[in-house]
Design a protein around this motif. Sequence first.
Motif, PDB file in Angstrom:
ATOM      1  N   UNK A  31      -8.198  19.749  12.099  1.00 42.29           N
ATOM      2  CA  UNK A  31      -8.767  18.270  12.420  1.00 42.29           C
ATOM      3  C   UNK A  31      -7.885  17.142  12.115  1.00 42.29           C
ATOM      4  N   UNK A  32      -7.062  17.327  11.078  1.00 39.78           N
ATOM      5  CA  UNK A  32      -6.182  16.217  10.582  1.00 39.78           C
ATOM      6  C   UNK A  32      -5.085  15.871  11.571  1.00 39.78           C
ATOM      7  N   UNK A  33      -4.616  14.715  11.678  1.00 43.68           N
ATOM      8  CA  UNK A  33      -3.461  14.222  12.374  1.00 43.68           C
ATOM      9  C   UNK A  33      -2.554  13.636  11.411  1.00 43.68           C
ATOM     10  N   UNK A  34      -2.773  13.541  10.164  1.00 42.42           N
ATOM     11  CA  UNK A  34      -1.818  12.737   9.279  1.00 42.42           C
ATOM     12  C   UNK A  34      -1.055  13.883   8.724  1.00 42.42           C
ATOM     13  N   UNK A  35       0.220  13.486   8.570  1.00 41.92           N
ATOM     14  CA  UNK A  35       1.234  14.456   8.432  1.00 41.92           C
ATOM     15  C   UNK A  35       1.132  14.673   6.495  1.00 41.92           C
ATOM     16  N   UNK A  36       0.771  13.313   5.865  1.00 46.37           N
ATOM     17  CA  UNK A  36       0.540  13.768   4.276  1.00 46.37           C
ATOM     18  C   UNK A  36      -0.625  14.500   4.156  1.00 46.37           C
ATOM     19  N   UNK A  37      -1.711  14.457   4.793  1.00 45.41           N
ATOM     20  CA  UNK A  37      -2.780  15.407   4.737  1.00 45.41           C
ATOM     21  C   UNK A  37      -2.426  16.803   4.935  1.00 45.41           C
ATOM     22  N   UNK A  38      -1.602  17.002   6.070  1.00 48.63           N
ATOM     23  CA  UNK A  38      -1.177  18.448   6.184  1.00 48.63           C
ATOM     24  C   UNK A  38       0.043  19.187   5.361  1.00 48.63           C
ATOM     25  N   UNK A  39       0.556  18.173   4.687  1.00 46.56           N
ATOM     26  CA  UNK A  39       1.514  18.631   3.676  1.00 46.56           C
ATOM     27  C   UNK A  39       0.529  19.061   2.253  1.00 46.56           C
ATOM     28  N   UNK A  65       4.360  16.383  14.357  1.00 51.51           N
ATOM     29  CA  UNK A  65       4.577  16.682  12.804  1.00 51.51           C
ATOM     30  C   UNK A  65       6.188  16.667  12.556  1.00 51.51           C
ATOM     31  N   UNK A  66       6.127  15.949  11.046  1.00 51.27           N
ATOM     32  CA  UNK A  66       7.726  15.922  10.751  1.00 51.27           C
ATOM     33  C   UNK A  66       8.097  17.116  10.110  1.00 51.27           C
ATOM     34  N   UNK A 121       7.108  23.011   5.134  1.00 52.89           N
ATOM     35  CA  UNK A 121       5.941  23.688   4.643  1.00 52.89           C
ATOM     36  C   UNK A 121       5.303  24.860   5.213  1.00 52.89           C
ATOM     37  N   UNK A 122       5.243  24.427   6.495  1.00 47.46           N
ATOM     38  CA  UNK A 122       4.725  25.541   7.428  1.00 47.46           C
ATOM     39  C   UNK A 122       5.492  26.868   7.311  1.00 47.46           C
ATOM     40  N   UNK A 123       6.876  26.899   7.235  1.00 47.59           N
ATOM     41  CA  UNK A 123       7.626  27.979   7.145  1.00 47.59           C
ATOM     42  C   UNK A 123       7.297  28.722   5.873  1.00 47.59           C
ATOM     43  N   UNK A 124       7.226  27.912   4.831  1.00 46.17           N
ATOM     44  CA  UNK A 124       6.955  28.427   3.530  1.00 46.17           C
ATOM     45  C   UNK A 124       5.460  29.289   3.580  1.00 46.17           C
ATOM     46  N   UNK A 125       4.432  28.643   3.875  1.00 47.49           N
ATOM     47  CA  UNK A 125       3.212  29.272   4.124  1.00 47.49           C
ATOM     48  C   UNK A 125       3.284  30.492   4.923  1.00 47.49           C
TER      49      UNK A 125
END
Length: 429
Positions: A172-180, A217-218, A224-228
């Motif tokens: 739901x989020x579009x905020x990169x900080x929330x994604x992190x 996304x930045x 972090x997506x790769x690590x996940x």
Amino acid sequence: MLVHSFPTTYIFIVILSLTCGSLSSVPIRTEQSNENFVQNQDEFIPTNEWQIVKEGQAIPPGLHVRLNLQTGLREAKLLDKNEEQKESANDLVPVSNDDAQEQERISRENLERAFANLDLSKDDVTTDEKHEEEVKAKYRPYDELKKDFEQMNMKVQTDHELLTDLLKQLNATNNNENRKTILTDLEFYLHQYDNAILFSDMHGLELLIQLLNSTNVNNDVRHLTCLTLGAAFQGNPKVQLKALNLGFVPYLLRLLNIEVDDNIRFRLMFTLSTLLRNFPQAQRSFLEHGGIETIVTLIDQTEPNNKIQLRAIELMNDLIVEKDQETADKRNVYDSIDIRDRLVKYDWCAKVSHRLTSNDMHNFDQIERLLTAMISFTDVCRTNFMSLLPMLEKLNDVYTKANPNEVSTFTDLLTNLRAQLKQTSSNDL
């Protein structure tokens, strides 16, 4: 001063004890019915030693009688001199059947009269109201504690609920900080085997691959997506299979080919390695979709001291060693996975040799990792590696001066590699 009356239980114990005392004169029988009880006519001759009393056998009065707990048998003997004038309530006195029946009848009547006089409808223990008030003042009421625990339980979530919430938030989020923040939490939870399987069943892998390919996304989010993804793949065959069926191998290879940021490529290499390790089906897909060509291109396009080069060399070596060390009954699964032969065709030996000679000779950690990767290529790269013997000798001198009187993995690798190359050279002659 409080006066406590005797509890009902205490009265019952006293009555029962008195009644049992009157039953002590009744002959003891085994667990047989009265119809099967047969009196034994053998005369019992007592002595000063314990003797077994047979079933139904009458004994003279005035004897010391006991039940042997080890054998379960009754035993009797003459009383000692200091016991002759004493009468024990536990002694067994033979009585006739009529007397025994009368004793049993009297005992039952005593019990019935005793229970008839008991008033079991009321509590005869006096309540200490002052003490109750002190307890209430010292401790919180149960109802308040119950409410607190209910509020706490509302915040407790199962892993399934946590993963569901995190996926909803990430979607739901579009905020990169929330994604992190969300990805950091996911990476933590997905290290657990069952959570990773649950995550893949909830279509979490598809959402992560979309993030990697998104332009909104930045690089921190992609990192972090790769690590996940790596946390979900690592040592988890079920998740690896799901990723293979979703086409992750060719997708990761495509991202490696088009990515320009070295940090992201380095993390993509990590994600790819967690998908390939101990998973021959994925390794086969890696070869079928040009994985060797992608690795060779990465090495050619990066500087010699770039960490991506070393990661790529180590990954190829790990996959080769994995196949070489596989047990005989599973080796047929790796038959079509010829990574070493394909690398040699792309001049792998020269590339690894160049990587070693370009390395700082005092960077012992990187050199040790390169030497480890060279061991599995000693036979097929003999020509190229033979030219490295003078450098290997020099490396040994440099390391020995920097670490005198120390024997380590580094020196062992140097010794092993030099010995193999010299042995190969002697055989060639």
